[in-house]
Each structure stands twice: as C-alpha cells, then as structure tokens.
Design a protein around this motif. Structure first.
Motif, PDB file in Angstrom:
ATOM      1  N   ALA A  11       3.616  33.318   1.365  1.00  0.00           N
ATOM      2  CA  ALA A  11       3.132  33.663   2.704  1.00  0.00           C
ATOM      3  C   ALA A  11       3.431  35.117   3.046  1.00  0.00           C
ATOM      4  CB  ALA A  11       3.746  32.725   3.744  1.00  0.00           C
ATOM      5  N   LYS A  12       4.641  35.582   2.733  1.00  0.00           N
ATOM      6  CA  LYS A  12       5.005  36.974   3.032  1.00  0.00           C
ATOM      7  C   LYS A  12       4.168  37.948   2.216  1.00  0.00           C
ATOM      8  CE  LYS A  12       9.447  36.049   2.482  1.00  0.00           C
ATOM      9  NZ  LYS A  12      10.925  36.238   2.379  1.00  0.00           N
ATOM     10  N   SER A  13       3.946  37.623   0.953  1.00  0.00           N
ATOM     11  CA  SER A  13       3.116  38.467   0.102  1.00  0.00           C
ATOM     12  C   SER A  13       1.678  38.507   0.616  1.00  0.00           C
ATOM     13  CB  SER A  13       3.154  37.951  -1.339  1.00  0.00           C
ATOM     14  OG  SER A  13       2.281  38.688  -2.164  1.00  0.00           O
ATOM     15  N   ASN A  14       1.176  37.353   1.048  1.00  0.00           N
ATOM     16  CA  ASN A  14      -0.203  37.260   1.519  1.00  0.00           C
ATOM     17  C   ASN A  14      -0.442  38.077   2.792  1.00  0.00           C
ATOM     18  OD1 ASN A  14      -0.986  35.645  -0.579  1.00  0.00           O
ATOM     19  ND2 ASN A  14      -1.026  33.742   0.595  1.00  0.00           N
ATOM     20  N   VAL A  15       0.505  38.023   3.726  1.00  0.00           N
ATOM     21  CA  VAL A  15       0.284  38.722   4.992  1.00  0.00           C
ATOM     22  C   VAL A  15       0.296  40.231   4.776  1.00  0.00           C
ATOM     23  CG1 VAL A  15       2.688  38.861   5.816  1.00  0.00           C
ATOM     24  CG2 VAL A  15       0.826  38.684   7.454  1.00  0.00           C
ATOM     25  N   LEU A  18      -8.996  38.777   3.373  1.00  0.00           N
ATOM     26  CA  LEU A  18      -8.006  37.719   3.594  1.00  0.00           C
ATOM     27  C   LEU A  18      -7.454  37.274   2.246  1.00  0.00           C
ATOM     28  CD1 LEU A  18      -9.860  35.633   6.331  1.00  0.00           C
ATOM     29  CD2 LEU A  18      -7.814  37.042   6.641  1.00  0.00           C
ATOM     30  N   SER A  19      -6.174  37.478   2.039  1.00  0.00           N
ATOM     31  CA  SER A  19      -5.568  37.241   0.733  1.00  0.00           C
ATOM     32  C   SER A  19      -5.628  35.776   0.323  1.00  0.00           C
ATOM     33  CB  SER A  19      -4.103  37.705   0.769  1.00  0.00           C
ATOM     34  OG  SER A  19      -3.540  37.675  -0.505  1.00  0.00           O
ATOM     35  N   ASP A  36      13.379  23.998  10.328  1.00  0.00           N
ATOM     36  CA  ASP A  36      12.862  23.099   9.295  1.00  0.00           C
ATOM     37  C   ASP A  36      12.654  23.788   7.950  1.00  0.00           C
ATOM     38  OD1 ASP A  36      10.710  24.667   9.858  1.00  0.00           O
ATOM     39  OD2 ASP A  36       9.342  23.032  10.376  1.00  0.00           O
ATOM     40  N   GLY A  37      13.032  25.068   7.845  1.00  0.00           N
ATOM     41  CA  GLY A  37      12.909  25.778   6.577  1.00  0.00           C
ATOM     42  C   GLY A  37      11.666  26.634   6.460  1.00  0.00           C
ATOM     43  N   LEU A  38      10.692  26.437   7.361  1.00  0.00           N
ATOM     44  CA  LEU A  38       9.498  27.270   7.351  1.00  0.00           C
ATOM     45  C   LEU A  38       9.802  28.631   7.974  1.00  0.00           C
ATOM     46  CD1 LEU A  38       6.790  24.693   8.514  1.00  0.00           C
ATOM     47  CD2 LEU A  38       7.198  25.525   6.188  1.00  0.00           C
ATOM     48  N   LEU A  39       8.885  29.563   7.792  1.00  0.00           N
ATOM     49  CA  LEU A  39       9.011  30.877   8.390  1.00  0.00           C
ATOM     50  C   LEU A  39       7.915  31.099   9.423  1.00  0.00           C
ATOM     51  CD1 LEU A  39       9.676  33.299   5.377  1.00  0.00           C
ATOM     52  CD2 LEU A  39      11.347  32.327   6.966  1.00  0.00           C
ATOM     53  N   LYS A  40       8.261  31.775  10.496  1.00  0.00           N
ATOM     54  CA  LYS A  40       7.284  32.356  11.393  1.00  0.00           C
ATOM     55  C   LYS A  40       7.180  33.820  10.998  1.00  0.00           C
ATOM     56  CE  LYS A  40       6.424  33.342  16.293  1.00  0.00           C
ATOM     57  NZ  LYS A  40       6.939  33.182  17.674  1.00  0.00           N
ATOM     58  N   LEU A  41       5.979  34.280  10.719  1.00  0.00           N
ATOM     59  CA  LEU A  41       5.768  35.637  10.246  1.00  0.00           C
ATOM     60  C   LEU A  41       5.073  36.484  11.299  1.00  0.00           C
ATOM     61  CD1 LEU A  41       4.607  35.011   6.570  1.00  0.00           C
ATOM     62  CD2 LEU A  41       6.873  35.711   7.360  1.00  0.00           C
ATOM     63  N   LYS A  42       5.412  37.765  11.290  1.00  0.00           N
ATOM     64  CA  LYS A  42       4.745  38.729  12.153  1.00  0.00           C
ATOM     65  C   LYS A  42       4.431  39.968  11.326  1.00  0.00           C
ATOM     66  CE  LYS A  42       7.096  41.115  15.291  1.00  0.00           C
ATOM     67  NZ  LYS A  42       7.745  41.505  16.571  1.00  0.00           N
ATOM     68  N   ALA A  43       3.217  40.483  11.480  1.00  0.00           N
ATOM     69  CA  ALA A  43       2.832  41.736  10.829  1.00  0.00           C
ATOM     70  C   ALA A  43       2.247  42.658  11.886  1.00  0.00           C
ATOM     71  CB  ALA A  43       1.816  41.488   9.718  1.00  0.00           C
ATOM     72  N   TYR A  44       2.478  43.957  11.699  1.00  0.00           N
ATOM     73  CA  TYR A  44       2.034  44.942  12.692  1.00  0.00           C
ATOM     74  C   TYR A  44       1.618  46.216  11.982  1.00  0.00           C
ATOM     75  CZ  TYR A  44       2.196  48.321  16.532  1.00  0.00           C
ATOM     76  OH  TYR A  44       1.876  49.301  17.431  1.00  0.00           O
ATOM     77  N   THR A  45       0.555  46.831  12.472  1.00  0.00           N
ATOM     78  CA  THR A  45       0.135  48.120  11.943  1.00  0.00           C
ATOM     79  C   THR A  45      -0.675  48.864  12.994  1.00  0.00           C
ATOM     80  OG1 THR A  45      -0.790  49.226   9.989  1.00  0.00           O
ATOM     81  CG2 THR A  45      -2.089  47.443  10.939  1.00  0.00           C
ATOM     82  N   VAL A  46      -0.777  50.172  12.811  1.00  0.00           N
ATOM     83  CA  VAL A  46      -1.674  51.019  13.592  1.00  0.00           C
ATOM     84  C   VAL A  46      -2.684  51.589  12.603  1.00  0.00           C
ATOM     85  CG1 VAL A  46      -1.888  53.087  15.013  1.00  0.00           C
ATOM     86  CG2 VAL A  46       0.074  51.560  15.323  1.00  0.00           C
ATOM     87  N   GLN A  93       3.381  51.578   3.685  1.00  0.00           N
ATOM     88  CA  GLN A  93       1.987  51.982   3.934  1.00  0.00           C
ATOM     89  C   GLN A  93       1.570  51.758   5.388  1.00  0.00           C
ATOM     90  OE1 GLN A  93      -0.751  50.530   0.891  1.00  0.00           O
ATOM     91  NE2 GLN A  93       0.896  50.484  -0.614  1.00  0.00           N
ATOM     92  N   GLY A  94       2.509  51.952   6.301  1.00  0.00           N
ATOM     93  CA  GLY A  94       2.220  51.791   7.715  1.00  0.00           C
ATOM     94  C   GLY A  94       2.132  50.359   8.183  1.00  0.00           C
ATOM     95  N   ILE A  95       2.542  49.410   7.348  1.00  0.00           N
ATOM     96  CA  ILE A  95       2.498  47.983   7.672  1.00  0.00           C
ATOM     97  C   ILE A  95       3.919  47.456   7.796  1.00  0.00           C
ATOM     98  CG2 ILE A  95       1.742  45.690   6.924  1.00  0.00           C
ATOM     99  CD1 ILE A  95      -0.406  47.227   5.232  1.00  0.00           C
ATOM    100  N   GLU A  96       4.206  46.788   8.905  1.00  0.00           N
ATOM    101  CA  GLU A  96       5.522  46.196   9.139  1.00  0.00           C
ATOM    102  C   GLU A  96       5.405  44.669   9.080  1.00  0.00           C
ATOM    103  OE1 GLU A  96       7.081  47.665  12.836  1.00  0.00           O
ATOM    104  OE2 GLU A  96       6.145  49.633  12.537  1.00  0.00           O
ATOM    105  N   VAL A  97       6.299  44.036   8.328  1.00  0.00           N
ATOM    106  CA  VAL A  97       6.304  42.577   8.221  1.00  0.00           C
ATOM    107  C   VAL A  97       7.691  42.063   8.611  1.00  0.00           C
ATOM    108  CG1 VAL A  97       5.954  40.572   6.726  1.00  0.00           C
ATOM    109  CG2 VAL A  97       4.592  42.654   6.364  1.00  0.00           C
ATOM    110  N   TYR A  98       7.708  41.050   9.469  1.00  0.00           N
ATOM    111  CA  TYR A  98       8.950  40.461   9.951  1.00  0.00           C
ATOM    112  C   TYR A  98       8.893  38.946   9.784  1.00  0.00           C
ATOM    113  CZ  TYR A  98       9.310  44.994  12.289  1.00  0.00           C
ATOM    114  OH  TYR A  98       9.344  46.342  12.559  1.00  0.00           O
TER     115      TYR A  98
END
Length: 200
Positions: free
Chosen positions: A177-181, A69-70, A37-47, A26-31
C-alpha cells in the motif's frame, strides 16, 4: 460493523493517532497511522502544476486510469446517480504472491469553493456481484482534497484506509500500500500535464 469501524477510524482525530512520516521524495510526502487492528491509514501530499478542472478530468478519464493508478488493471463507471456521483468498479493486478483484487466504490465530488475540490470514496459492494478470479476489497474509505494555490498550481492530499481481504499478512499488505500510494502520486503529477485547465 466492519465498515462502520473503518469509517470511524478514518475520522479519528489527529490527536488520537499521530502521523508518522514514511517518505519524502520528488516533492511527494507519505505518512502513516498505525491502527489497532494492524492496518494502516495512509496520507500522501504534494504540490504540482495543474488546476481543479484538470484534476477532475484526470479522475473521470477512466479509460486511462491504469496509466497513473498503481497496480490498477481497469476502471469502469457502472453508473452515475448524478453528475458528481459515480459507482465505480476497479480491478487490481496485484504483485506476486498477492492474488488479484477488485473493488466497487461510491464516490462523490464536492466543489466546496472555486479554489477547493473534495472527493469522498466508500465501498459500495451491493452494486456489483463478486467475480471469479478476484478477491473483493470490501472495506475501504478514502478522500482527496485539492486546493488551487495559484493560477497553475494545486496541492493534492489523499487519505485512505483499505482492508485488502484474503490472507495477506498485514506487514505485506501495508508495504504494498505504501509503495502504491507513492507510485500513484509520482505518475499522477506527470499525467496531469496532459489535461488542460479548461477541460471541464
């Protein structure tokens, strides 16, 4: 020290930690970046349709933050040291079996040019005492970068690291976290249409 570690990880060069694609829909990119330490750094991008003023109005409309905000129950601005700085208290309605969380953050909005806005966010735990019934998210670092591509189109990029605290296994916390973003970006694109470009 934990806060400093998170900030250092947040600023780690891309060459050191490569982004892995999680989802494009749906035009949303998640990385994601997997941290030591096992945590994730997340990035989301859209136009999406919109402008800088509309996006800022969306952020400042804390009474309706739960509409995009989820898993956010409520957002309250505790104080604003300046027009562009805010101390914010957020309560999260976490999905079972995760206990509800809350968070206190300091945010600052930068208009780097008439075509770009950046928002930096970090923990500000000393600004508000812990409350019963919530586990405090004490370590968080995030940023938004919004670029005006043309008269009615913006690009939105969000990056974040947060330690959910408590006894959540990393695999579960990371999955939520990934689902929320993704959910947040989906609702954000729809919600932005309610804010006119002369809002601010």
């Amino acid at each position: 020290m934990r806060t400093m570690l998170l900030l250092l990880l947040f600023c780690t060069p891309l060459s050191a930690l490569e982004w892995q694609q999680v989802k494009i829909k749906q035009g949303i990119e998640v990385y994601q970046q997997k941290l030591p330490d096992g945590l994730l750094k997340l990035k989301a991008y859209t136009v999406t349709s919109g402008c800088l003023a509309a996006f800022e109005a969306l952020l400042l409309d804390t009474d309706n933050a739960d509409k995009w905000l989820s898993n956010v129950d409520s957002v309250e601005v505790l104080k604003s040291p300046s027009q562009n700085e805010h101390i914010v208290y957020t309560q999260f309605n976490a999905p079972w079996p995760i206990k509800n969380r809350d968070m206190v953050t300091y945010s600052r909005i930068f208009r780097t040019s008439n075509r770009q806005m950046q928002i930096g966010i970090r923990a500000a735990n000393n600004e508000y005492a812990k409350r019963d019934g919530f586990i405090r998210i004490e370590h968080v670092a995030a940023s938004w970068v919004i670029n005006q591509r043309d008269a009615d189109t913006i690009s939105v990029e969000y990056q974040a690291i947060a330690d959910p605290a408590g006894k959540i296994p990393h695999w579960l916390g990371n999955s939520v976290a990934k689902s929320n973003v993704f959910s947040t970006f989906k609702k954000m694109k729809a919600r932005l249409k309610l804010y006119p470009c002369n809002a601010i």
